[in-house]
Scaffold this active site. Structure first.
Site, PDB file in Angstrom:
ATOM      1  N   GLN A 289       0.829  -1.217   0.000  1.00 52.14           N
ATOM      2  CA  GLN A 289       0.000   0.000   0.000  1.00 52.14           C
ATOM      3  C   GLN A 289       0.864   1.269   0.000  1.00 52.14           C
ATOM      4  OE1 GLN A 289      -3.538   1.402   2.787  1.00 52.14           O
ATOM      5  NE2 GLN A 289      -1.609   1.735   3.833  1.00 52.14           N
TER       6      GLN A 289
ATOM      7  N   LEU B 285      10.280   0.199   3.319  1.00 56.65           N
ATOM      8  CA  LEU B 285       8.864  -0.039   3.648  1.00 56.65           C
ATOM      9  C   LEU B 285       8.530  -1.529   3.703  1.00 56.65           C
ATOM     10  CD1 LEU B 285       7.080   2.663   1.455  1.00 56.65           C
ATOM     11  CD2 LEU B 285       8.283   2.920   3.625  1.00 56.65           C
TER      12      LEU B 285
ATOM     13  N   ALA C  71       8.016  -5.230   4.778  1.00 55.26           N
ATOM     14  CA  ALA C  71       7.877  -5.898   6.078  1.00 55.26           C
ATOM     15  C   ALA C  71       6.833  -6.992   5.979  1.00 55.26           C
ATOM     16  CB  ALA C  71       7.450  -4.896   7.155  1.00 55.26           C
TER      17      ALA C  71
ATOM     18  N   THR D 280       6.451   2.080  13.631  1.00 55.66           N
ATOM     19  CA  THR D 280       5.008   1.919  13.794  1.00 55.66           C
ATOM     20  C   THR D 280       4.518   2.214  15.209  1.00 55.66           C
ATOM     21  OG1 THR D 280       3.302   0.195  13.953  1.00 55.66           O
ATOM     22  CG2 THR D 280       5.548  -0.558  14.025  1.00 55.66           C
TER      23      THR D 280
ATOM     24  N   GLU E 187       2.506   0.445  16.615  1.00 61.46           N
ATOM     25  CA  GLU E 187       2.387  -0.855  17.273  1.00 61.46           C
ATOM     26  C   GLU E 187       3.502  -1.032  18.318  1.00 61.46           C
ATOM     27  OE1 GLU E 187      -0.116  -3.016  16.805  1.00 61.46           O
ATOM     28  OE2 GLU E 187       0.683  -4.798  17.790  1.00 61.46           O
TER      29      GLU E 187
ATOM     30  N   TYR F 139       5.423  -8.865  15.922  1.00 61.06           N
ATOM     31  CA  TYR F 139       5.623  -7.787  14.945  1.00 61.06           C
ATOM     32  C   TYR F 139       6.116  -6.522  15.639  1.00 61.06           C
ATOM     33  CZ  TYR F 139       4.213  -3.887  11.909  1.00 61.06           C
ATOM     34  OH  TYR F 139       4.185  -2.718  11.182  1.00 61.06           O
TER      35      TYR F 139
ATOM     36  N   LYS G  64       9.748  -4.608  15.235  1.00 63.65           N
ATOM     37  CA  LYS G  64       9.813  -3.219  14.770  1.00 63.65           C
ATOM     38  C   LYS G  64      10.549  -2.326  15.776  1.00 63.65           C
ATOM     39  CE  LYS G  64       7.648  -2.856  10.718  1.00 63.65           C
ATOM     40  NZ  LYS G  64       8.141  -2.098   9.547  1.00 63.65           N
TER      41      LYS G  64
HETATM   42  P1  NAP Z   1       1.973  -3.934   2.964  1.00 63.23           P
HETATM   43  O1  NAP Z   1       0.878  -3.400   2.089  1.00 63.23           O
HETATM   44  O2  NAP Z   1       1.762  -5.209   3.688  1.00 63.23           O
HETATM   45  O3  NAP Z   1       3.293  -4.057   2.064  1.00 63.23           O
HETATM   46  C1  NAP Z   1       4.417  -4.748   2.516  1.00 63.23           C
HETATM   47  C2  NAP Z   1       5.433  -4.800   1.396  1.00 63.23           C
HETATM   48  O4  NAP Z   1       6.618  -5.474   1.868  1.00 63.23           O
HETATM   49  C3  NAP Z   1       4.971  -5.574   0.153  1.00 63.23           C
HETATM   50  O5  NAP Z   1       5.455  -4.905  -0.991  1.00 63.23           O
HETATM   51  C4  NAP Z   1       5.662  -6.915   0.310  1.00 63.23           C
HETATM   52  O6  NAP Z   1       5.887  -7.580  -0.904  1.00 63.23           O
HETATM   53  C5  NAP Z   1       6.993  -6.457   0.905  1.00 63.23           C
HETATM   54  N1  NAP Z   1       7.737  -7.536   1.584  1.00 63.23           N
HETATM   55  C6  NAP Z   1       7.270  -8.324   2.576  1.00 63.23           C
HETATM   56  N2  NAP Z   1       8.244  -9.192   2.961  1.00 63.23           N
HETATM   57  C7  NAP Z   1       9.329  -8.908   2.199  1.00 63.23           C
HETATM   58  C8  NAP Z   1      10.635  -9.468   2.128  1.00 63.23           C
HETATM   59  N3  NAP Z   1      11.018 -10.493   2.906  1.00 63.23           N
HETATM   60  N4  NAP Z   1      11.513  -8.947   1.232  1.00 63.23           N
HETATM   61  C9  NAP Z   1      11.131  -7.920   0.425  1.00 63.23           C
HETATM   62  N5  NAP Z   1       9.902  -7.379   0.433  1.00 63.23           N
HETATM   63  C10 NAP Z   1       9.012  -7.861   1.318  1.00 63.23           C
HETATM   64  O7  NAP Z   1       2.373  -2.857   4.086  1.00 63.23           O
HETATM   65  P2  NAP Z   1       2.054  -1.278   4.138  1.00 63.23           P
HETATM   66  O8  NAP Z   1       0.752  -1.075   4.830  1.00 63.23           O
HETATM   67  O9  NAP Z   1       2.311  -0.672   2.819  1.00 63.23           O
HETATM   68  O10 NAP Z   1       3.169  -0.795   5.184  1.00 63.23           O
HETATM   69  C11 NAP Z   1       4.453  -0.363   4.732  1.00 63.23           C
HETATM   70  C12 NAP Z   1       5.418  -0.400   5.906  1.00 63.23           C
HETATM   71  O11 NAP Z   1       4.963   0.483   6.930  1.00 63.23           O
HETATM   72  C13 NAP Z   1       5.576  -1.738   6.580  1.00 63.23           C
HETATM   73  O12 NAP Z   1       6.912  -1.851   7.020  1.00 63.23           O
HETATM   74  C14 NAP Z   1       4.644  -1.671   7.773  1.00 63.23           C
HETATM   75  O13 NAP Z   1       5.087  -2.546   8.789  1.00 63.23           O
HETATM   76  C15 NAP Z   1       4.812  -0.216   8.159  1.00 63.23           C
HETATM   77  N6  NAP Z   1       3.673   0.424   8.808  1.00 63.23           N
HETATM   78  C16 NAP Z   1       2.441   0.388   8.218  1.00 63.23           C
HETATM   79  C17 NAP Z   1       1.403   1.058   8.814  1.00 63.23           C
HETATM   80  C18 NAP Z   1       0.020   1.068   8.206  1.00 63.23           C
HETATM   81  O14 NAP Z   1      -0.934   1.415   8.920  1.00 63.23           O
HETATM   82  N7  NAP Z   1      -0.116   0.749   6.923  1.00 63.23           N
HETATM   83  C19 NAP Z   1       1.595   1.769  10.010  1.00 63.23           C
HETATM   84  C20 NAP Z   1       2.883   1.793  10.552  1.00 63.23           C
HETATM   85  C21 NAP Z   1       3.912   1.129   9.936  1.00 63.23           C
HETATM   86  P3  NAP Z   1       4.748  -8.529  -1.590  1.00 63.23           P
HETATM   87  O15 NAP Z   1       3.863  -7.581  -2.366  1.00 63.23           O
HETATM   88  O16 NAP Z   1       5.536  -9.449  -2.446  1.00 63.23           O
HETATM   89  O17 NAP Z   1       4.026  -9.207  -0.471  1.00 63.23           O
HETATM   90  N1  GDD Z   2      -7.172  -7.637  11.021  1.00 59.07           N
HETATM   91  C1  GDD Z   2      -8.259  -7.736  11.796  1.00 59.07           C
HETATM   92  N2  GDD Z   2      -9.276  -8.572  11.429  1.00 59.07           N
HETATM   93  N3  GDD Z   2      -8.321  -6.971  12.907  1.00 59.07           N
HETATM   94  C2  GDD Z   2      -9.441  -7.047  13.655  1.00 59.07           C
HETATM   95  C3  GDD Z   2     -10.521  -7.875  13.330  1.00 59.07           C
HETATM   96  C4  GDD Z   2     -10.428  -8.693  12.168  1.00 59.07           C
HETATM   97  O1  GDD Z   2     -11.327  -9.460  11.832  1.00 59.07           O
HETATM   98  N4  GDD Z   2     -11.476  -7.695  14.265  1.00 59.07           N
HETATM   99  C5  GDD Z   2     -11.030  -6.799  15.126  1.00 59.07           C
HETATM  100  N5  GDD Z   2      -9.787  -6.399  14.772  1.00 59.07           N
HETATM  101  C6  GDD Z   2      -8.936  -5.460  15.521  1.00 59.07           C
HETATM  102  C7  GDD Z   2      -7.558  -6.003  15.857  1.00 59.07           C
HETATM  103  O2  GDD Z   2      -7.652  -6.879  16.985  1.00 59.07           O
HETATM  104  C8  GDD Z   2      -6.815  -4.695  16.146  1.00 59.07           C
HETATM  105  O3  GDD Z   2      -7.069  -4.279  17.469  1.00 59.07           O
HETATM  106  C9  GDD Z   2      -7.480  -3.704  15.199  1.00 59.07           C
HETATM  107  O4  GDD Z   2      -8.675  -4.322  14.709  1.00 59.07           O
HETATM  108  C10 GDD Z   2      -6.632  -3.281  14.007  1.00 59.07           C
HETATM  109  O5  GDD Z   2      -6.161  -4.453  13.363  1.00 59.07           O
HETATM  110  P1  GDD Z   2      -5.432  -4.353  11.920  1.00 59.07           P
HETATM  111  O6  GDD Z   2      -6.288  -3.647  10.958  1.00 59.07           O
HETATM  112  O7  GDD Z   2      -4.992  -5.739  11.572  1.00 59.07           O
HETATM  113  O8  GDD Z   2      -4.206  -3.384  12.196  1.00 59.07           O
HETATM  114  P2  GDD Z   2      -3.114  -3.326  13.350  1.00 59.07           P
HETATM  115  O9  GDD Z   2      -3.392  -2.093  14.148  1.00 59.07           O
HETATM  116  O10 GDD Z   2      -2.997  -4.601  14.078  1.00 59.07           O
HETATM  117  O11 GDD Z   2      -1.769  -3.144  12.516  1.00 59.07           O
HETATM  118  C11 GDD Z   2      -1.688  -2.174  11.468  1.00 59.07           C
HETATM  119  O12 GDD Z   2      -1.295  -0.933  11.996  1.00 59.07           O
HETATM  120  C12 GDD Z   2       0.017  -0.910  12.566  1.00 59.07           C
HETATM  121  C13 GDD Z   2       0.245   0.511  13.111  1.00 59.07           C
HETATM  122  O13 GDD Z   2      -0.283   0.629  14.390  1.00 59.07           O
HETATM  123  C14 GDD Z   2      -0.689  -2.701  10.424  1.00 59.07           C
HETATM  124  O14 GDD Z   2      -0.730  -1.865   9.294  1.00 59.07           O
HETATM  125  C15 GDD Z   2       0.724  -2.704  10.969  1.00 59.07           C
HETATM  126  O15 GDD Z   2       1.634  -3.030   9.911  1.00 59.07           O
HETATM  127  C16 GDD Z   2       1.027  -1.299  11.509  1.00 59.07           C
HETATM  128  O16 GDD Z   2       2.335  -1.241  12.008  1.00 59.07           O
END
Ligand code: NAP
Ligand code: GDD
Length: 337
Positions: free
Chosen positions: A12, A80, A82, A125, A127, A149, A153
């Site tokens: 994303q 990015l 992970a 993050t 998290e 996770y 991180k």
């Molecule tokens: P995402 O949609 O799950 O994308 C993860 C990316 O990492 C994908 O391109 C995936 O490739 C690649 N990847 C996974 N394992 C890999 C490996 N071993 N070697 C090389 N590439 C690998 O995550 P996102 O939501 O864009 O998040 C981007 C980053 O921000 C992540 O590090 C996440 O932990 C961090 N983050 C996200 C959020 C959030 O709310 N979105 C918040 C805080 C931090 P494939 O397409 O091949 O699977």
């Molecule tokens: N995924 C998921 N599925 N979560 C659920 C569900 C379900 O069916 N029902 C309730 N939840 C609750 C989870 O227990 C959690 O408290 C919350 O929804 C958010 O879950 P996710 O959307 O999976 O996100 P996350 O907060 O655990 O993690 C995301 O945000 C992090 C930043 O705080 C990811 O993007 C991480 O990569 C990122 O670091």
């Protein structure tokens, strides 16, 4: 023309960041994993795939990282990639640590040897705050991760700080609160909700099954957050920055906002495992709890203070929670079922 390398470009954030950097005139390179079939759906949806330079890249493979960093002359490196799904990290804790913790030091140490002048961004993050020690959470708040996770991180964050302090590298850590979009992975709760509701609105009958409805998250729009990443690397000095909206919302309220955007009127019943929601207009059950989605340990409340990013980067989120839920629900409604 500045050059950037993005790991996780197929994810994303990688897709939105690549789009932003192209708009800013960058030459954009990205790391992609070898898959049995090319999964570049997000890059295709943004219409940018043909404008990118893609390289086979795997964060667990040191020599692959070495060759990539040797061969691509770059000014900025955004890490990015992970294993980003918290729920899966209990099933794959070692793999998660290998990618999300060790992967960071593999890149940093290779950069230190080959290209120490490159500006580095680490995707940290909220998290990491886990069982939060203060409300709201900011750069100085202590960490108490609640998942493999989050623990991985925390290492990625501190090794980034350490390479900045030890070797003077321009290494920044963005502590980003949850950010979502129509390109969000379907296993994350927001997209699971909007995809499920859109199917129901288009005639489906399967209720969305969810876990903990009381968890609260500080949700912003991913497009706003990648702008913050870029701004961090434009500063004279590297640093750590929280990006957040300062507004927290329960899963239940997010569900309600998304349902309203699809003209549903919800009737909530029951509590805990017995909680359900029904659309009064159709009589269809649209949500039920399934305990299999509960986590072994939960992050109950996240709410961030992005004051430092506002003051030093001039960054502020533009999309509010209701607008975000509506944007995602309508985009999913327009997708094929
Ligand atoms: P995402 O949609 O799950 O994308 C993860 C990316 O990492 C994908 O391109 C995936 O490739 C690649 N990847 C996974 N394992 C890999 C490996 N071993 N070697 C090389 N590439 C690998 O995550 P996102 O939501 O864009 O998040 C981007 C980053 O921000 C992540 O590090 C996440 O932990 C961090 N983050 C996200 C959020 C959030 O709310 N979105 C918040 C805080 C931090 P494939 O397409 O091949 O699977
Ligand atoms: N995924 C998921 N599925 N979560 C659920 C569900 C379900 O069916 N029902 C309730 N939840 C609750 C989870 O227990 C959690 O408290 C919350 O929804 C958010 O879950 P996710 O959307 O999976 O996100 P996350 O907060 O655990 O993690 C995301 O945000 C992090 C930043 O705080 C990811 O993007 C991480 O990569 C990122 O670091």
């Amino acid at each position: 023309m500045p050059t950037a390398f993005i790991t996780g470009i197929t994810g994303q954030d990688g897709a939105y960041l690549a789009q932003l950097l192209l708009e800013k005139g960058y030459e954009v390179h990205g790391g992609v994993r070898r898959n049995s079939q090319p999964e570049r759906i997000r890059l295709e949806r943004l219409g940018i795939e043909d404008r990118l330079h893609l390289h086979e890249f795997e964060l667990t493979e040191p020599n692959n990282i070495f060759r990539t960093l040797r061969d691509v002359a770059m000014d900025e490196f955004y890490n990015l990639a992970a294993q980003s799904f918290v729920g899966a990290s209990w099933d794959m804790p070692v793999h998660t640590a290998d990618v999300d913790a060790m992967g960071v030091v593999r890149v940093l140490d290779t950069l230190r040897s080959l290209r120490p002048e490159v500006r580095f961004y680490q995707a940290s993050t909220s998290e990491m705050f886990g069982q939060v020690r203060e409300v709201p959470q900011r750069e100085t708040t202590g960490f108490h991760p609640r998942s493999p996770y989050g623990a991985a991180k925390v290492y990625g964050h501190y090794i980034t700080v350490n390479y900045r302090e030890s070797f003077g590298m321009h290494a920044s850590s963005g502590i980003l609160f949850n950010h979502e979009s129509p390109l969000r992975g379907e296993e994350f709760v927001t997209r699971k909700i909007t995809r499920g509701l859109a199917r129901l609105a288009r005639g489906g009958n399967d209720p969305v099954e969810l876990g903990n409805m009381d968890a609260q998250r500080d949700w912003g729009f991913a497009g706003d957050y990648v702008e913050g990443m870029w701004r961090m690397l434009q500063q004279e000095e590297a640093g750590d920055y929280v990006l957040a909206t300062g507004v927290t919302t329960t899963i239940r309220d997010f569900f309600t906002y998304a349902a309203e955007a699809l003209d549903m009127e919800l009737d909530w019943q029951g509590e805990g495992e017995a909680e359900t929601a029904t659309d009064r207009r159709t009589g269809k059950r649209v949500m039920q709890v399934n305990p299999k989605f509960y986590r072994p340990a939960e992050v109950d409340l996240l709410i961030g203070d992005a004051g430092k990013a506002r003051d030093r980067l001039g960054w502020a989120p533009r999309v509010g929670i209701r607008e975000l839920a509506g944007m995602m629900a309508r985009a999913d409604y327009d997708l094929p079922v």
